[in-house]
Structure formats: C-alpha cells, structure tokens
Design a protein around this motif. Structure first.
Motif, PDB file in Angstrom:
ATOM      1  N   TYR A 101       0.842  -1.275  -0.111  1.00 29.07           N
ATOM      2  CA  TYR A 101       0.061  -0.069   0.083  1.00 29.07           C
ATOM      3  C   TYR A 101       0.821   1.317   0.109  1.00 29.07           C
ATOM      4  CZ  TYR A 101      -4.185  -2.839   0.044  1.00 29.07           C
ATOM      5  OH  TYR A 101      -5.278  -3.732  -0.393  1.00 29.07           O
ATOM      6  N   ARG A 102       2.037   1.212   0.641  1.00 27.73           N
ATOM      7  CA  ARG A 102       2.853   2.487   0.497  1.00 27.73           C
ATOM      8  C   ARG A 102       3.299   2.746  -0.844  1.00 27.73           C
ATOM      9  NH1 ARG A 102       7.928   2.925  -0.169  1.00 27.73           N
ATOM     10  NH2 ARG A 102       8.467   0.644  -0.084  1.00 27.73           N
ATOM     11  N   ARG A 103       3.597   1.562  -1.774  1.00 28.92           N
ATOM     12  CA  ARG A 103       4.108   1.788  -2.988  1.00 28.92           C
ATOM     13  C   ARG A 103       3.020   2.573  -3.637  1.00 28.92           C
ATOM     14  NH1 ARG A 103       6.455  -3.191  -2.501  1.00 28.92           N
ATOM     15  NH2 ARG A 103       4.703  -4.123  -3.620  1.00 28.92           N
ATOM     16  N   GLN A 104       1.484   1.998  -3.641  1.00 31.36           N
ATOM     17  CA  GLN A 104       0.622   2.467  -4.362  1.00 31.36           C
ATOM     18  C   GLN A 104       0.377   3.945  -4.036  1.00 31.36           C
ATOM     19  OE1 GLN A 104      -3.172   0.247  -3.680  1.00 31.36           O
ATOM     20  NE2 GLN A 104      -2.015  -1.878  -4.491  1.00 31.36           N
ATOM     21  N   TRP A 105       0.335   4.195  -2.705  1.00 37.05           N
ATOM     22  CA  TRP A 105       0.071   5.526  -2.555  1.00 37.05           C
ATOM     23  C   TRP A 105       1.266   6.645  -2.759  1.00 37.05           C
ATOM     24  CZ3 TRP A 105      -4.064   7.815  -1.340  1.00 37.05           C
ATOM     25  CH2 TRP A 105      -4.962   7.498  -0.976  1.00 37.05           C
ATOM     26  N   GLU A 106       2.515   6.217  -2.788  1.00 38.24           N
ATOM     27  CA  GLU A 106       3.584   6.697  -3.544  1.00 38.24           C
ATOM     28  C   GLU A 106       3.266   7.106  -5.104  1.00 38.24           C
ATOM     29  OE1 GLU A 106       7.125   4.666  -2.589  1.00 38.24           O
ATOM     30  OE2 GLU A 106       7.251   5.582  -0.566  1.00 38.24           O
ATOM     31  N   ARG A 107       2.751   6.217  -5.944  1.00 38.10           N
ATOM     32  CA  ARG A 107       2.479   6.191  -7.368  1.00 38.10           C
ATOM     33  C   ARG A 107       1.269   7.284  -7.375  1.00 38.10           C
ATOM     34  NH1 ARG A 107       3.286   0.619  -7.354  1.00 38.10           N
ATOM     35  NH2 ARG A 107       1.101   0.123  -7.363  1.00 38.10           N
ATOM     36  N   ARG A 108       0.430   7.171  -6.446  1.00 41.95           N
ATOM     37  CA  ARG A 108      -0.721   8.325  -6.726  1.00 41.95           C
ATOM     38  C   ARG A 108      -0.150   9.670  -6.154  1.00 41.95           C
ATOM     39  NH1 ARG A 108      -5.635   4.529  -3.725  1.00 41.95           N
ATOM     40  NH2 ARG A 108      -5.543   3.246  -5.705  1.00 41.95           N
ATOM     41  N   LEU A 109       0.495   9.821  -5.175  1.00 43.60           N
ATOM     42  CA  LEU A 109       1.073  10.882  -4.946  1.00 43.60           C
ATOM     43  C   LEU A 109       2.156  11.564  -6.058  1.00 43.60           C
ATOM     44  CD1 LEU A 109       1.501  10.462  -0.957  1.00 43.60           C
ATOM     45  CD2 LEU A 109      -0.438  11.801  -2.049  1.00 43.60           C
ATOM     46  N   ASP A 110       2.796  10.726  -6.448  1.00 46.13           N
ATOM     47  CA  ASP A 110       3.708  11.002  -7.804  1.00 46.13           C
ATOM     48  C   ASP A 110       2.669  11.801  -8.699  1.00 46.13           C
ATOM     49  OD1 ASP A 110       6.000  10.512  -6.217  1.00 46.13           O
ATOM     50  OD2 ASP A 110       6.371   8.676  -7.380  1.00 46.13           O
ATOM     51  N   GLY A 111       1.760  11.218  -9.088  1.00 41.27           N
ATOM     52  CA  GLY A 111       0.974  11.557 -10.205  1.00 41.27           C
ATOM     53  C   GLY A 111       0.280  12.727  -9.585  1.00 41.27           C
ATOM     54  N   LEU A 112      -0.374  12.661  -8.723  1.00 39.04           N
ATOM     55  CA  LEU A 112      -0.878  14.097  -7.845  1.00 39.04           C
ATOM     56  C   LEU A 112       0.091  15.272  -8.249  1.00 39.04           C
ATOM     57  CD1 LEU A 112      -3.125  15.916  -6.843  1.00 39.04           C
ATOM     58  CD2 LEU A 112      -2.195  15.014  -4.716  1.00 39.04           C
ATOM     59  N   GLU A 113       1.296  15.150  -7.791  1.00 37.46           N
ATOM     60  CA  GLU A 113       2.514  16.142  -7.978  1.00 37.46           C
ATOM     61  C   GLU A 113       2.488  16.458  -9.411  1.00 37.46           C
ATOM     62  OE1 GLU A 113       6.962  16.993  -6.255  1.00 37.46           O
ATOM     63  OE2 GLU A 113       6.369  14.769  -6.884  1.00 37.46           O
ATOM     64  N   THR A 114       2.571  15.621 -10.413  1.00 32.42           N
ATOM     65  CA  THR A 114       2.816  15.949 -11.567  1.00 32.42           C
ATOM     66  C   THR A 114       1.480  16.811 -12.105  1.00 32.42           C
ATOM     67  OG1 THR A 114       4.150  13.835 -11.939  1.00 32.42           O
ATOM     68  CG2 THR A 114       3.210  14.873 -14.061  1.00 32.42           C
ATOM     69  N   TYR A 115       0.276  16.195 -11.814  1.00 32.01           N
ATOM     70  CA  TYR A 115      -0.769  17.124 -12.198  1.00 32.01           C
ATOM     71  C   TYR A 115      -0.798  18.436 -11.966  1.00 32.01           C
ATOM     72  CZ  TYR A 115      -5.451  18.625 -12.063  1.00 32.01           C
ATOM     73  OH  TYR A 115      -6.686  19.521 -12.205  1.00 32.01           O
ATOM     74  N   LEU A 116      -0.419  18.644 -10.271  1.00 30.21           N
ATOM     75  CA  LEU A 116      -0.437  20.124  -9.969  1.00 30.21           C
ATOM     76  C   LEU A 116       0.771  20.833 -10.493  1.00 30.21           C
ATOM     77  CD1 LEU A 116      -1.084  19.197  -6.114  1.00 30.21           C
ATOM     78  CD2 LEU A 116      -2.465  20.013  -7.665  1.00 30.21           C
ATOM     79  N   GLU A 117       2.052  20.297 -10.935  1.00 30.44           N
ATOM     80  CA  GLU A 117       3.050  21.040 -11.497  1.00 30.44           C
ATOM     81  C   GLU A 117       2.512  21.557 -13.009  1.00 30.44           C
ATOM     82  OE1 GLU A 117       6.273  18.718 -11.477  1.00 30.44           O
ATOM     83  OE2 GLU A 117       6.771  18.848  -9.185  1.00 30.44           O
ATOM     84  N   ARG A 118       1.741  20.447 -13.652  1.00 29.18           N
ATOM     85  CA  ARG A 118       1.169  20.962 -15.062  1.00 29.18           C
ATOM     86  C   ARG A 118       0.169  22.281 -14.806  1.00 29.18           C
ATOM     87  NH1 ARG A 118      -0.820  15.620 -17.059  1.00 29.18           N
ATOM     88  NH2 ARG A 118       0.876  14.546 -16.228  1.00 29.18           N
ATOM     89  N   LYS A 119      -0.756  21.888 -13.865  1.00 34.09           N
ATOM     90  CA  LYS A 119      -1.757  23.108 -13.778  1.00 34.09           C
ATOM     91  C   LYS A 119      -1.308  24.277 -13.259  1.00 34.09           C
ATOM     92  CE  LYS A 119      -6.223  23.475 -11.978  1.00 34.09           C
ATOM     93  NZ  LYS A 119      -7.048  23.336 -12.971  1.00 34.09           N
ATOM     94  N   LYS A 120      -0.096  24.330 -12.523  1.00 34.77           N
ATOM     95  CA  LYS A 120       0.682  25.622 -12.146  1.00 34.77           C
ATOM     96  C   LYS A 120       1.348  26.046 -13.250  1.00 34.77           C
ATOM     97  CE  LYS A 120       4.034  27.234  -8.845  1.00 34.77           C
ATOM     98  NZ  LYS A 120       5.211  26.964  -7.764  1.00 34.77           N
ATOM     99  N   GLY A 121       1.942  25.295 -14.030  1.00 39.50           N
ATOM    100  CA  GLY A 121       2.410  25.847 -15.239  1.00 39.50           C
ATOM    101  C   GLY A 121       1.620  26.559 -16.260  1.00 39.50           C
ATOM    102  N   ASN A 122       0.549  26.018 -16.602  1.00 41.29           N
ATOM    103  CA  ASN A 122      -0.585  26.475 -17.262  1.00 41.29           C
ATOM    104  C   ASN A 122      -1.092  27.613 -16.979  1.00 41.29           C
ATOM    105  OD1 ASN A 122      -0.291  24.132 -19.191  1.00 41.29           O
ATOM    106  ND2 ASN A 122      -2.157  23.241 -18.212  1.00 41.29           N
ATOM    107  N   GLN A 123      -1.212  28.027 -15.402  1.00 40.20           N
ATOM    108  CA  GLN A 123      -1.992  29.349 -15.030  1.00 40.20           C
ATOM    109  C   GLN A 123      -0.655  30.426 -15.124  1.00 40.20           C
ATOM    110  OE1 GLN A 123      -2.856  28.354 -11.000  1.00 40.20           O
ATOM    111  NE2 GLN A 123      -4.573  27.430 -11.567  1.00 40.20           N
ATOM    112  N   GLN A 124       0.534  30.138 -15.298  1.00 37.65           N
ATOM    113  CA  GLN A 124       1.626  31.131 -15.568  1.00 37.65           C
ATOM    114  C   GLN A 124       1.718  32.056 -16.747  1.00 37.65           C
ATOM    115  OE1 GLN A 124       5.195  29.981 -14.044  1.00 37.65           O
ATOM    116  NE2 GLN A 124       4.627  29.272 -11.972  1.00 37.65           N
TER     117      GLN A 124
END
Length: 110
Positions: free
Chosen positions: A87-110
């Motif tokens: 479950y740690r590995r699953q959550w790490e993958r999900r959080l990595d995906g969330l981080e990528t999404y938020l970075e892209r979203k932040k980049g689109n807002q600039q």
C-alpha cells in the motif's frame, strides 16, 4: 487464511501492552513471569496477551517443566510489513501522479 492472520496481527499490535511485550522479546526469550513483572499484571492477565500474540503468530511459547518461555515468532511481522509495503508503493505512485498534475496545472496558469 492470509487475511485472517493479517487481521489478527494488526489487532494484536493495537494494544500497547502487547507492543511492549514484542519490544522486550526482541532482546531475547523471556518467561511469562519475567514479562508480567514490569506491567504489574497477573500471570493470567499476561497469558491472555500472549495468547493473542500467539494467534497472530508473532510469538511462540514453549513449556519446559513449570516455566513457559516466550520468543518472537519466526515470521514476526513479515506479513504486516508486506501488506504495508504494497500500500505504501500504491500511495507513492498516486502522490507522484498528483504532484505531476499540480505542476502541470501551475505551469498552465502562469
């Protein structure tokens, strides 16, 4: 069977007295009397805790004469650690995906 053992393991670990028993046994085998002493607990009370730990396969006991000696079980926490790691590995993958999404979203807002 695996799920039942995992349930028993987590139920056994939920109690602070049983966790302390495991900490003590990590230093080596001990008799039920030796384990009961620091808790100010009756032997009957401590034996109930030991039974829960045995049912979860966290502890093994051996009776020689009138002395019951407790030891950590051979697999100790392997099943629980495997479950946690999965479950740690699953959550790490999900959080990595969330981080990528938020970075892209932040980049689109600039």
């Amino acid at each position: 069977m695996v799920q039942l053992l995992l349930d028993r393991t987590f139920a056994a670990l939920a109690d602070p007295t049983r966790r302390e028993i495991l900490v003590r046994l990590s230093r080596g085998p001990a008799s039920v009397s030796e384990l009961a002493e620091p808790f100010g607990m009756t032997l009957t009370g401590l034996k109930k805790h030991i039974q829960v730990l045995e049912d979860a396969r966290l502890v093994t006991t051996e009776k020689v004469g009138r002395v019951r000696t407790c030891r950590l079980g051979p697999d100790h926490l392997e099943g629980a650690m495997h479950w946690i790691d999965t479950y740690r590995r699953q959550w790490e993958r999900r959080l990595d995906g969330l981080e990528t999404y938020l970075e892209r979203k932040k980049g689109n807002q600039q």
